[in-house]
Design a protein around this motif. Structure first.
Motif, mmCIF file in Angstrom:
data_model
loop_
_atom_site.group_PDB
_atom_site.id
_atom_site.type_symbol
_atom_site.label_atom_id
_atom_site.label_comp_id
_atom_site.label_asym_id
_atom_site.label_seq_id
_atom_site.Cartn_x
_atom_site.Cartn_y
_atom_site.Cartn_z
ATOM 1 N N ALA A 249 0.838 -1.210 0.000
ATOM 2 C CA ALA A 249 0.000 0.000 0.000
ATOM 3 C C ALA A 249 0.866 1.251 0.000
ATOM 4 C CB ALA A 249 -0.919 -0.015 1.226
ATOM 5 N N CYS A 250 1.947 1.224 0.755
ATOM 6 C CA CYS A 250 2.858 2.368 0.795
ATOM 7 C C CYS A 250 3.461 2.628 -0.587
ATOM 8 C CB CYS A 250 3.958 2.114 1.824
ATOM 9 S SG CYS A 250 5.096 3.497 2.070
ATOM 10 N N LYS A 251 3.833 1.556 -1.266
ATOM 11 C CA LYS A 251 4.391 1.692 -2.616
ATOM 12 C C LYS A 251 3.385 2.334 -3.565
ATOM 13 C CE LYS A 251 6.607 -0.956 -6.323
ATOM 14 N NZ LYS A 251 7.007 -2.307 -6.786
ATOM 15 N N LEU A 252 2.130 1.909 -3.479
ATOM 16 C CA LEU A 252 1.090 2.493 -4.328
ATOM 17 C C LEU A 252 0.888 3.977 -4.030
ATOM 18 C CD1 LEU A 252 -1.646 -0.325 -4.336
ATOM 19 C CD2 LEU A 252 -0.216 0.405 -6.262
ATOM 20 N N LEU A 253 0.930 4.340 -2.751
ATOM 21 C CA LEU A 253 0.780 5.750 -2.379
ATOM 22 C C LEU A 253 1.901 6.594 -2.969
ATOM 23 C CD1 LEU A 253 -0.303 5.308 1.353
ATOM 24 C CD2 LEU A 253 -1.639 6.512 -0.395
ATOM 25 N N ILE A 254 3.124 6.083 -2.899
ATOM 26 C CA ILE A 254 4.276 6.804 -3.468
ATOM 27 C C ILE A 254 4.104 6.942 -4.980
ATOM 28 C CG2 ILE A 254 6.774 6.746 -3.845
ATOM 29 C CD1 ILE A 254 6.053 7.328 -0.952
ATOM 30 N N GLU A 255 3.691 5.854 -5.631
ATOM 31 C CA GLU A 255 3.517 5.874 -7.091
ATOM 32 C C GLU A 255 2.438 6.863 -7.507
ATOM 33 O OE1 GLU A 255 2.757 1.793 -7.945
ATOM 34 O OE2 GLU A 255 4.895 1.231 -7.991
ATOM 35 N N LYS A 256 1.487 7.123 -6.615
ATOM 36 C CA LYS A 256 0.414 8.076 -6.923
ATOM 37 C C LYS A 256 0.822 9.518 -6.579
ATOM 38 C CE LYS A 256 -3.900 6.956 -6.497
ATOM 39 N NZ LYS A 256 -5.236 6.571 -5.976
ATOM 40 N N GLY A 257 2.064 9.693 -6.159
ATOM 41 C CA GLY A 257 2.572 11.039 -5.928
ATOM 42 C C GLY A 257 2.485 11.537 -4.500
ATOM 43 N N HIS A 258 2.045 10.703 -3.573
ATOM 44 C CA HIS A 258 1.950 11.126 -2.179
ATOM 45 C C HIS A 258 3.309 11.015 -1.489
ATOM 46 C CE1 HIS A 258 -2.424 11.230 -2.386
ATOM 47 N NE2 HIS A 258 -2.412 10.014 -2.913
ATOM 48 N N LYS A 259 3.592 11.932 -0.594
ATOM 49 C CA LYS A 259 4.763 11.821 0.272
ATOM 50 C C LYS A 259 4.335 11.091 1.539
ATOM 51 C CE LYS A 259 7.147 15.993 -1.344
ATOM 52 N NZ LYS A 259 7.714 17.313 -0.933
ATOM 53 N N VAL A 260 4.986 9.971 1.805
ATOM 54 C CA VAL A 260 4.538 9.103 2.895
ATOM 55 C C VAL A 260 5.701 8.720 3.796
ATOM 56 C CG1 VAL A 260 3.462 6.882 3.479
ATOM 57 C CG2 VAL A 260 2.709 8.144 1.450
ATOM 58 N N SER A 261 5.463 8.753 5.090
ATOM 59 C CA SER A 261 6.376 8.168 6.072
ATOM 60 C C SER A 261 5.563 7.197 6.922
ATOM 61 C CB SER A 261 6.996 9.253 6.958
ATOM 62 O OG SER A 261 7.796 8.669 7.966
ATOM 63 N N TRP A 262 5.870 5.912 6.812
ATOM 64 C CA TRP A 262 5.085 4.873 7.490
ATOM 65 C C TRP A 262 6.019 4.131 8.447
ATOM 66 C CZ3 TRP A 262 0.698 2.125 4.450
ATOM 67 C CH2 TRP A 262 -0.042 1.296 5.304
ATOM 68 N N CYS A 263 5.722 4.178 9.738
ATOM 69 C CA CYS A 263 6.546 3.537 10.756
ATOM 70 C C CYS A 263 5.783 2.383 11.398
ATOM 71 C CB CYS A 263 6.949 4.536 11.841
ATOM 72 S SG CYS A 263 8.052 5.841 11.246
ATOM 73 N N VAL A 264 6.498 1.285 11.631
ATOM 74 C CA VAL A 264 5.922 0.119 12.299
ATOM 75 C C VAL A 264 6.698 -0.142 13.581
ATOM 76 C CG1 VAL A 264 5.428 -2.347 12.145
ATOM 77 C CG2 VAL A 264 5.173 -0.894 10.117
ATOM 78 N N LEU A 265 5.977 -0.215 14.693
ATOM 79 C CA LEU A 265 6.581 -0.570 15.977
ATOM 80 C C LEU A 265 6.280 -2.034 16.254
ATOM 81 C CD1 LEU A 265 5.617 2.479 18.242
ATOM 82 C CD2 LEU A 265 7.501 2.251 16.626
ATOM 83 N N GLY A 266 7.321 -2.840 16.406
ATOM 84 C CA GLY A 266 7.116 -4.256 16.688
ATOM 85 C C GLY A 266 8.264 -5.088 16.162
ATOM 86 N N GLU A 267 8.367 -6.309 16.660
ATOM 87 C CA GLU A 267 9.371 -7.262 16.204
ATOM 88 C C GLU A 267 8.696 -8.579 15.864
ATOM 89 O OE1 GLU A 267 12.247 -7.405 15.182
ATOM 90 O OE2 GLU A 267 13.065 -5.464 15.767
ATOM 91 N N GLY A 268 9.420 -9.452 15.186
ATOM 92 C CA GLY A 268 8.844 -10.751 14.872
ATOM 93 C C GLY A 268 9.707 -11.527 13.908
ATOM 94 N N ASN A 269 9.260 -12.735 13.591
ATOM 95 C CA ASN A 269 10.082 -13.652 12.799
ATOM 96 C C ASN A 269 10.095 -13.327 11.311
ATOM 97 O OD1 ASN A 269 7.514 -14.458 12.066
ATOM 98 N ND2 ASN A 269 7.583 -16.411 13.165
ATOM 99 N N GLU A 270 9.326 -12.318 10.874
ATOM 100 C CA GLU A 270 9.339 -11.970 9.458
ATOM 101 C C GLU A 270 10.153 -10.705 9.165
ATOM 102 O OE1 GLU A 270 5.550 -11.858 7.529
ATOM 103 O OE2 GLU A 270 5.360 -14.050 7.560
#
Length: 396
Positions: A249-270
């Motif tokens: 989704a973030c990639k699509l937003l960038i491709e549509k011309g939006h400036k985006v900063s998306w942060c995720v808090l968390g850890e895990g096996n992926e």
């Protein structure tokens, strides 16, 4: 006379169930209850948040050997002449390598882990397995207690857990507690013969504490970039949380011309897979995995939008916390989403799809009156659940 209660938990890592337990323990009346806590791993982000009145039990010697690295564990058991435990440790390793589904691996492996635990000497009035699978199995198999409770923090029907494995354990519980009506319905449908034992106790959240902690100083440049849509997500880095969908989704937003900063808090096996996807998508400057934070609230407060892109949830504490901080929220349409979000009134429920998430972000970013309506409605909601502790007292 005080009642003796035992809570059992794998660890206090940064998950919703773990945070839920810490919040619950902070509300207990210690004039009426003596509380012991048994952790399979005495570690985790929230270990220092446990109230001082709680007695954390020591791990048995054989289990300390069992949880060593494979070769060291086998060596210790063989040296002590404990050949049966060496065999169980070998089987445990094989199970976890052969069964790729981590949920079913944990269930299947319990019979090999179990012999490394002694039965607890103390008799309890109530013992609570506070997380599905091993915590509940431990309470059933290893604890002498007048009453036994199992706590399920997810929607059982799409959790991947094996009904046939859990059924004999659940039949020995006095109560099965879960965190939402949707989760309760799932349990009642799956375990129809136990439906009268199912109870709902919502996760305990305190608006006073959350609002106070949200004022803590952080490096706001991380989460609040000028002229950007600043998005925050709190989730384990695991398949069910849908972080891969968020990256798309973030990639699509960038491709549509939006400036985006998306942060995720968390850890895990992926983490490794997700870092690779971020790099391949060209989003290293836009999508950041910040790891776990003991105090996530300043990050939520200083973002523009909170997004939960999960494939499934039980009842998300993070969503409740974002609501308390009056954040515009987007959640995907997992089964329990409607337990927390009234679509179009206090947030948006969108399809589990990158394009749908993008449409939700654009709606909240461009329709200012709609965004203000969401915030205003959240400000009027009664969002604290401290009184849920009374439901626990009733069944104790």
């Amino acid at each position: 006379m005080k009642k003796n209660i035992l809570f059992v938990m794998p660890s206090l890592s940064a998950g919703g169930g773990e945070k839920s337990l810490v919040n619950l323990l902070s509300q207990i009346d210690y004039d009426s209850y003596n509380v012991d806590l048994f952790l399979f791993h005495k570690a985790g982000l929230f270990i220092n948040s446990i109230p001082q009145e709680v007695n954390i039990l020591e791990l048995p010697a054989n289990y300390r050997k069992f949880k060593q690295e494979f070769k060291e564990s086998i060596k210790l058991f063989l040296k002590a002449g404990q050949f049966n435990l060496a065999c169980f440790r070998l089987m445990f390793t094989l199970i976890n390598r052969v069964i790729k589904n981590s949920t079913k691996a944990e269930q299947t492996a319990w019979k090999y882990v179990s012999p490394s635990f002694d039965n607890l000497d103390k008799e309890y009035d109530v013992a609570v397995g506070y997380l599905e699978k091993s915590s509940i199995y431990f309470v059933v198999d290893k604890v002498n207690s007048k009453k036994k409770i199992g706590w399920i923090h997810t929607n059982y029907s799409n959790s991947g857990m094996d009904y046939h494995y859990d059924n004999p354990f659940f039949k020995q519980l006095d109560h099965i507690v879960t965190v939402s009506e949707e989760c309760a319905n799932s349990l009642r449908e799956t375990f129809m013969h136990l439906k009268d034992n199912v109870r709902v106790i919502y996760n305990i959240v305190s608006p006073r504490i959350i609002k106070s902690l949200s004022n803590t100083e952080i490096n706001y440049d991380i989460i609040n970039q000028k002229n950007h849509i600043n998005i925050i997500t709190i989730a384990r880095l695991s398949h069910e949380k849908g972080i891969d969908i968020a990256i798309d989704a973030c990639k699509l937003l960038i491709e549509k011309g939006h400036k985006v900063s998306w942060c995720v808090l968390g850890e895990g096996n992926e983490r490794e897979q997700l870092e690779g996807l971020i790099e391949r998508s060209g989003l290293t400057n836009n999508f950041k995995l910040l790891g776990t934070k003991e105090n996530p609230y300043p990050y939520i407060k200083n973002a523009d939008i909170y997004i939960q892109p999960s494939r499934y949830e039980g009842k998300s504490i993070a969503i409740d916390e974002a609501k308390i901080l009056h954040m515009p929220i987007i959640v995907t349409n997992f089964k329990t989403a409607k337990d927390q979000i009234n679509n179009g009134e206090n947030g948006l429920i969108v399809d589990l799809d990158p394009q749908a998430i993008v449409a939700g972000v654009e709606k909240l970013s461009q329709d200012i009156s709609f965004k203000e309506k969401i915030i205003n409605n959240l400000s009027k909601e009664k969002l604290g659940t401290e009184e849920e502790i009374n439901k626990l007292y009733e069944i104790l």
